[in-house]
Write an enzyme that holds these catalytic residues in place. Structure first.
Site, PDB file in Angstrom:
ATOM      1  CD  GLU A   1      22.726  -6.122  26.004  1.00  0.00           C
ATOM      2  OE1 GLU A   1      22.203  -5.519  25.057  1.00  0.00           O
ATOM      3  OE2 GLU A   1      23.505  -7.068  25.875  1.00  0.00           O
TER       4      GLU A   1
ATOM      5  NE  ARG B   1      20.125 -16.654  16.415  1.00  0.00           N
ATOM      6  CZ  ARG B   1      19.217 -16.618  17.362  1.00  0.00           C
ATOM      7  NH1 ARG B   1      18.828 -15.468  17.869  1.00  0.00           N
ATOM      8  NH2 ARG B   1      18.674 -17.730  17.790  1.00  0.00           N
TER       9      ARG B   1
END
Length: 184
Positions: free
Chosen positions: A105, A60
């Site tokens: 993560e 993105r």
């Protein structure tokens, strides 16, 4: 800034899947008025720092970075995830890749970000643009590459800031929204 924040909240949704709940910002890309506001909105977050280069991480960040760069009249550099990059063995010796690893993560076990080193120059004032930041792991990796290249890190301009205060301060994260602004 209040208009864009309201429009972003209205176009956002949480989606339930078989593996959990995920943010769905696809309404932001679908609405041409919201899309037109994103470049100016993100650019305004660090306008005082006078960036000369915008960077965006796939995926993105590759949408938001160029529209912000166009608004500010500066260049754009794409940061790729290593799984899609041809190895250095096939690259010319005079075009080395900068690499920086991230710790694990919430979505993955960590990754390596890469960018051709020639795209950063001493004197560049670099701003990271992305849609969401939570742990700051990828932004920290980009910051390491930027400083390794001799350029100056300015901070991160994001649509949604979901950072802890210490991450926000360390990386100079500024967001159009905080995660708490989004509907439950």
């Amino acid at each position: 800034m209040a208009t864009i924040a309201r429009r972003l909240v209205d176009a956002f949704a949480w989606r339930e899947t078989s593996v959990g709940t995920f943010a769905d910002p696809s309404g932001w890309w679908h609405d041409p008025e919201v899309l037109a506001m994103l470049g100016p909105g993100l650019g305004a977050l660090h306008e005082d720092a006078r960036p000369t280069l915008i960077v965006g991480i796939e995926t993105r960040g590759l949408v938001l970075g160029p529209i912000t760069a166009l608004h500010l009249g500066v260049g754009f550099v794409e940061i790729r995830k290593d799984r899609r990059i041809v190895g250095d063995a096939q690259r010319p010796a005079d075009d080395p890749m900068l690499r920086a690893a991230t710790p694990p993560e919430y979505q993955d076990g960590g990754l390596t970000l890469v960018v051709p080193g020639r795209l950063f120059r001493p004197g560049d004032r670099v701003l990271l643009v992305d849609e969401w930041i939570e742990t700051g792991a990828q932004a920290s990796a980009v910051r390491r590459m930027v400083t390794e290249a001799g350029a100056e890190w300015l901070g991160a301009a994001v649509v949604v800031d979901a950072c802890e205060p210490h991450v926000r301060a360390r990386l100079d994260v500024r967001g159009l929204l905080r995660e708490d602004d989004l509907p439950a």
